[in-house]
Design a protein around this motif. Structure first.
Motif, mmCIF file in Angstrom:
data_model
loop_
_atom_site.group_PDB
_atom_site.id
_atom_site.type_symbol
_atom_site.label_atom_id
_atom_site.label_comp_id
_atom_site.label_asym_id
_atom_site.label_seq_id
_atom_site.Cartn_x
_atom_site.Cartn_y
_atom_site.Cartn_z
ATOM 1 N N ASP A 1 -5.070 -13.664 14.144
ATOM 2 C CA ASP A 1 -5.326 -11.933 15.370
ATOM 3 C C ASP A 1 -6.535 -11.666 15.719
ATOM 4 O O ASP A 1 -8.042 -11.265 14.364
ATOM 5 C CB ASP A 1 -4.474 -10.447 14.008
ATOM 6 C CG ASP A 1 -4.439 -9.880 15.207
ATOM 7 O OD1 ASP A 1 -5.099 -9.315 15.898
ATOM 8 O OD2 ASP A 1 -3.474 -9.071 13.983
ATOM 9 N N HIS A 2 -7.439 -11.197 16.743
ATOM 10 C CA HIS A 2 -9.040 -10.429 16.544
ATOM 11 C C HIS A 2 -8.019 -9.750 17.255
ATOM 12 O O HIS A 2 -9.528 -8.486 17.864
ATOM 13 C CB HIS A 2 -9.108 -11.203 17.502
ATOM 14 C CG HIS A 2 -8.686 -13.112 17.986
ATOM 15 N ND1 HIS A 2 -10.425 -13.670 16.767
ATOM 16 C CD2 HIS A 2 -8.964 -14.406 18.094
ATOM 17 C CE1 HIS A 2 -10.112 -15.143 16.537
ATOM 18 N NE2 HIS A 2 -9.325 -15.109 17.913
ATOM 19 N N THR A 3 -7.494 -8.219 16.478
ATOM 20 C CA THR A 3 -7.406 -6.842 17.319
ATOM 21 C C THR A 3 -8.248 -6.768 16.286
ATOM 22 O O THR A 3 -8.698 -6.485 15.206
ATOM 23 C CB THR A 3 -6.080 -6.373 17.017
ATOM 24 O OG1 THR A 3 -5.134 -7.582 17.515
ATOM 25 C CG2 THR A 3 -6.710 -5.686 16.817
ATOM 26 N N ILE B 1 -4.691 -11.847 20.161
ATOM 27 C CA ILE B 1 -3.967 -12.807 19.616
ATOM 28 C C ILE B 1 -4.312 -13.899 19.992
ATOM 29 O O ILE B 1 -4.343 -14.207 21.328
ATOM 30 C CB ILE B 1 -2.589 -12.666 19.689
ATOM 31 C CG1 ILE B 1 -1.907 -11.879 19.233
ATOM 32 C CG2 ILE B 1 -1.534 -13.906 18.278
ATOM 33 C CD1 ILE B 1 -1.922 -10.800 17.388
ATOM 34 N N LEU C 1 6.100 -10.856 17.329
ATOM 35 C CA LEU C 1 5.019 -10.315 17.924
ATOM 36 C C LEU C 1 6.163 -8.853 17.943
ATOM 37 O O LEU C 1 5.671 -7.616 18.608
ATOM 38 C CB LEU C 1 4.397 -10.545 18.920
ATOM 39 C CG LEU C 1 3.122 -11.146 18.630
ATOM 40 C CD1 LEU C 1 2.753 -12.000 19.677
ATOM 41 C CD2 LEU C 1 2.270 -10.439 17.339
ATOM 42 N N ARG D 1 -3.107 -5.887 20.859
ATOM 43 C CA ARG D 1 -3.341 -6.964 20.142
ATOM 44 C C ARG D 1 -3.845 -7.994 21.004
ATOM 45 O O ARG D 1 -3.251 -8.203 21.779
ATOM 46 C CB ARG D 1 -1.847 -7.104 19.801
ATOM 47 C CG ARG D 1 -1.409 -5.542 18.910
ATOM 48 C CD ARG D 1 -0.592 -6.048 17.764
ATOM 49 N NE ARG D 1 -0.962 -7.194 16.528
ATOM 50 C CZ ARG D 1 0.176 -7.626 15.808
ATOM 51 N NH1 ARG D 1 1.341 -7.069 15.878
ATOM 52 N NH2 ARG D 1 -0.066 -8.489 15.298
#
Length: 123
Positions: free
Chosen positions: A85-87, A64, A18, A62
């Motif tokens: 990843d839930h962005t 995460i 990241l 972001r």
């Protein structure tokens, strides 16, 4: 291999790619750009499986979810398995506000240039 129960936030964020460097991850924590489960954290805060990590970069968050803990830098395919990843997708370019760009060293804008900038911004 033994499973880790917790890991440092900065170390994990660097290990799963990241951040480019561990010092960049530490600096982001110190600046308050990293949140775990909604709380601002220091770099040494423990991270557990299932925690939600929010990293502010480039004006966007972001989001995460931690799926696996690692402390050593891993390859990109392994790093992808360590997080979820839930962005949300970025907004379309049309909705992003236009910014007037001036050449460096051009000095203060003239009255005419200022009116053009205001017209661009819709004022």
């Amino acid at each position: 291999m033994t499973e880790l129960l917790s890991a440092r936030v900065d170390s994990w964020a660097w290990a799963v790619r990241l951040f480019k460097t561990r010092s960049a991850a530490t600096a982001a924590c110190r600046a308050g750009h990293v949140r775990v489960n909604g709380e601002r954290v220091k770099a040494a805060a423990p991270l557990h499986i299932g925690d939600e990590v929010r990293i502010r970069s480039g004006g966007f968050d972001r989001i995460i979810e931690v799926r696996r803990l690692v402390v050593k830098r891993v390859s990109a395919p392994v790093a992808a398995e360590c997080l979820l990843d839930h962005t949300p997708p970025p907004p379309p370019r049309e909705t992003v506000a236009l910014v007037a760009i001036r050449d460096r060293g051009a000095g203060r804008p003239t009255k005419r240039e200022r009116r053009e900038v205001d017209k661009l911004r819709g004022r």
